[in-house]
Enzyme design. Structure first.
Site, PDB file in Angstrom:
ATOM      1  N   LYS A  81       0.962  -1.197  -0.028  1.00 53.10           N
ATOM      2  CA  LYS A  81       0.054  -0.113  -0.166  1.00 53.10           C
ATOM      3  C   LYS A  81       0.692   1.218   0.004  1.00 53.10           C
ATOM      4  O   LYS A  81       0.580   2.168  -0.724  1.00 53.10           O
ATOM      5  CB  LYS A  81      -0.949   0.065   1.174  1.00 53.10           C
ATOM      6  CG  LYS A  81      -1.873  -1.094   1.244  1.00 53.10           C
ATOM      7  CD  LYS A  81      -2.844  -0.999   2.388  1.00 53.10           C
ATOM      8  CE  LYS A  81      -2.159  -0.943   3.709  1.00 53.10           C
ATOM      9  NZ  LYS A  81      -1.625  -2.223   4.147  1.00 53.10           N
ATOM     10  N   ARG A  84      -9.424   1.235   9.076  1.00 54.87           N
ATOM     11  CA  ARG A  84      -8.797  -0.232   9.705  1.00 54.87           C
ATOM     12  C   ARG A  84      -9.932  -0.731  10.493  1.00 54.87           C
ATOM     13  O   ARG A  84      -9.721  -2.115  10.619  1.00 54.87           O
ATOM     14  CB  ARG A  84      -7.293  -0.040  10.272  1.00 54.87           C
ATOM     15  CG  ARG A  84      -6.205  -0.345   9.577  1.00 54.87           C
ATOM     16  CD  ARG A  84      -4.881  -0.348  10.293  1.00 54.87           C
ATOM     17  NE  ARG A  84      -3.775  -0.722  10.189  1.00 54.87           N
ATOM     18  CZ  ARG A  84      -2.776  -0.237   9.516  1.00 54.87           C
ATOM     19  NH1 ARG A  84      -3.091   0.876   9.004  1.00 54.87           N
ATOM     20  NH2 ARG A  84      -1.584  -1.097   9.339  1.00 54.87           N
ATOM     21  N   ARG A 138      11.634  -5.088   4.296  1.00 58.60           N
ATOM     22  CA  ARG A 138      11.145  -3.911   4.225  1.00 58.60           C
ATOM     23  C   ARG A 138      12.380  -2.943   4.849  1.00 58.60           C
ATOM     24  O   ARG A 138      12.490  -3.294   5.939  1.00 58.60           O
ATOM     25  CB  ARG A 138       9.910  -3.453   4.639  1.00 58.60           C
ATOM     26  CG  ARG A 138       9.537  -1.940   4.648  1.00 58.60           C
ATOM     27  CD  ARG A 138       8.016  -1.448   4.387  1.00 58.60           C
ATOM     28  NE  ARG A 138       7.400  -2.086   5.867  1.00 58.60           N
ATOM     29  CZ  ARG A 138       6.123  -2.206   5.811  1.00 58.60           C
ATOM     30  NH1 ARG A 138       5.286  -1.908   4.750  1.00 58.60           N
ATOM     31  NH2 ARG A 138       5.443  -2.457   6.866  1.00 58.60           N
ATOM     32  N   ARG A 198      11.913  -1.205  10.620  1.00 60.65           N
ATOM     33  CA  ARG A 198      10.485  -0.941  11.448  1.00 60.65           C
ATOM     34  C   ARG A 198      10.405  -1.832  12.540  1.00 60.65           C
ATOM     35  O   ARG A 198      10.604  -2.765  12.207  1.00 60.65           O
ATOM     36  CB  ARG A 198       9.177  -0.712  10.831  1.00 60.65           C
ATOM     37  CG  ARG A 198       9.077   0.594  10.353  1.00 60.65           C
ATOM     38  CD  ARG A 198       7.726   0.372   9.011  1.00 60.65           C
ATOM     39  NE  ARG A 198       6.527   0.044   9.735  1.00 60.65           N
ATOM     40  CZ  ARG A 198       5.593  -0.070   9.178  1.00 60.65           C
ATOM     41  NH1 ARG A 198       5.153   0.680   8.038  1.00 60.65           N
ATOM     42  NH2 ARG A 198       4.372  -0.391   9.815  1.00 60.65           N
ATOM     43  N   ARG A 253       0.342  -8.443  13.722  1.00 59.95           N
ATOM     44  CA  ARG A 253      -0.518  -7.406  12.845  1.00 59.95           C
ATOM     45  C   ARG A 253      -1.376  -8.293  11.710  1.00 59.95           C
ATOM     46  O   ARG A 253      -2.555  -7.477  11.412  1.00 59.95           O
ATOM     47  CB  ARG A 253       0.758  -6.658  12.026  1.00 59.95           C
ATOM     48  CG  ARG A 253       1.348  -5.483  12.963  1.00 59.95           C
ATOM     49  CD  ARG A 253       2.618  -5.190  12.272  1.00 59.95           C
ATOM     50  NE  ARG A 253       2.386  -4.531  11.116  1.00 59.95           N
ATOM     51  CZ  ARG A 253       3.172  -4.094  10.198  1.00 59.95           C
ATOM     52  NH1 ARG A 253       4.489  -4.777  10.242  1.00 59.95           N
ATOM     53  NH2 ARG A 253       2.825  -3.326   9.207  1.00 59.95           N
TER      54      ARG A 253
HETATM   55  P1  AMP Z   1       1.235   1.155   8.839  1.00 60.99           P
HETATM   56  O1  AMP Z   1       2.382   2.139   8.562  1.00 60.99           O
HETATM   57  O2  AMP Z   1      -0.016   1.506   8.085  1.00 60.99           O
HETATM   58  O3  AMP Z   1       1.540  -0.373   8.799  1.00 60.99           O
HETATM   59  O4  AMP Z   1       0.957   1.310  10.232  1.00 60.99           O
HETATM   60  C1  AMP Z   1       1.843   1.035  11.430  1.00 60.99           C
HETATM   61  C2  AMP Z   1       0.959   1.128  12.704  1.00 60.99           C
HETATM   62  O5  AMP Z   1       0.370   2.165  13.101  1.00 60.99           O
HETATM   63  C3  AMP Z   1      -0.230   0.135  12.893  1.00 60.99           C
HETATM   64  O6  AMP Z   1       0.315  -1.452  12.940  1.00 60.99           O
HETATM   65  C4  AMP Z   1      -1.095   0.432  13.906  1.00 60.99           C
HETATM   66  O7  AMP Z   1      -0.605   0.371  15.305  1.00 60.99           O
HETATM   67  C5  AMP Z   1      -0.991   2.206  13.881  1.00 60.99           C
HETATM   68  N1  AMP Z   1      -1.985   2.407  12.701  1.00 60.99           N
HETATM   69  C6  AMP Z   1      -1.792   2.933  11.552  1.00 60.99           C
HETATM   70  N2  AMP Z   1      -3.047   3.264  11.031  1.00 60.99           N
HETATM   71  C7  AMP Z   1      -4.068   3.019  11.810  1.00 60.99           C
HETATM   72  C8  AMP Z   1      -5.493   2.867  12.015  1.00 60.99           C
HETATM   73  N3  AMP Z   1      -6.295   3.593  10.933  1.00 60.99           N
HETATM   74  N4  AMP Z   1      -5.901   2.618  12.782  1.00 60.99           N
HETATM   75  C9  AMP Z   1      -5.412   2.112  14.004  1.00 60.99           C
HETATM   76  N5  AMP Z   1      -3.905   1.868  14.226  1.00 60.99           N
HETATM   77  C10 AMP Z   1      -3.360   2.489  13.166  1.00 60.99           C
END
Ligand code: AMP
Length: 213
Positions: A13, A88, A127, A160, A171
């Site tokens: 994404k 989400r 990554r 990360r 996750r």
């Molecule tokens: P990402 O970079 O999209 O993989 O997001 C990393 C982390 O940020 C996720 O595992 C959540 O802990 C938090 N996070 C990001 N977007 C959301 C969301 N829409 N709702 C809740 N937590 C989020």
């Protein structure tokens, strides 16, 4: 054009959203990136989010929804935006709909990046992300020109914390339990289009651009 990118962690994404934003000229909004930036600045929002991110859990809906509401009201989102990592949960999706409806707006398209577990695991473990600008690389599929250094800004590349094995599994579980239901939510609204995200990055991007343009 207002677009949502759905799909499991590791589906691509963030990478695809960055390319589309460049190509189409719409704002790319990554909630994960917003939290990482807040954490880097040491803000209360970033410190709050870290408690959840470290274990792969979701940040509470009200925190995320408030942050996104504010963001999509910025002038650069007037012509549209591309949401990556939001919504989400069903509640987040409903709140987003309410926010847009209040302004007489709606989402135009939801792209569901369909990706198998093997691809997801290999993308997440390989990554690397730029500490400075957030650009995304992969040690094998998309390496930077100089090892450990960002091509875009010269920043340091890092893995990360939540891309390490234990957190990845959680996750993926969280995705199945909370986020996957959004596929039906948007299919029922007739907004959802599936795109094969197991393919080469350029092929997937091409398929996405056809839908967007
Ligand atoms: P990402 O970079 O999209 O993989 O997001 C990393 C982390 O940020 C996720 O595992 C959540 O802990 C938090 N996070 C990001 N977007 C959301 C969301 N829409 N709702 C809740 N937590 C989020």
């Amino acid at each position: 054009m207002r677009v949502i990118l759905l799909g499991p962690p590791g589906a691509g994404k963030g990478t695809q959203a960055a390319s589309i934003a460049k190509e189409v000229g719409i704002s790319h909004i990554s909630t994960g990136e917003m939290f990482r930036a807040s954490l880097k600045e040491g803000t209360p929002l970033g410190l709050e989010a870290k408690k959840y991110m470290d274990s792969g859990e979701l940040v509470p809906d009200d925190v995320v929804v408030g942050m996104v509401r504010e963001r999509i009201q910025q002038p650069d989102c007037k012509e549209g935006f591309l949401l990556d990592g939001f919504p989400r949960t069903i509640i987040q999706a409903q709140k987003l709909d309410e926010t847009l409806e209040n302004d007489g707006l709606n989402m135009d398209l939801v792209i569901n990046l369909v990706c198998n577990d093997k691809t997801v695991l290999s993308r997440l473990t390989g990554r690397r992300v730029c500490r400075n600008c957030g650009a995304i690389y992969h040690v094998e599929n998309m390496p930077s020109k100089q090892s450990g250094i960002c091509d875009e800004c010269g920043g340091e590349l890092y893995q990360r914390d939540d891309d390490k094995a234990d957190t990845i599994l959680n996750r993926l579980k969280v995705y199945r339990n909370s986020t996957e239901a959004l596929i039906d939510y948007y299919r029922q609204k007739d907004l959802l289009k599936d795109v094969d995200a197991n393919a080469q990055r350029e092929e997937t991007l091409k398929a996405m651009l056809v839908l967007i343009k």
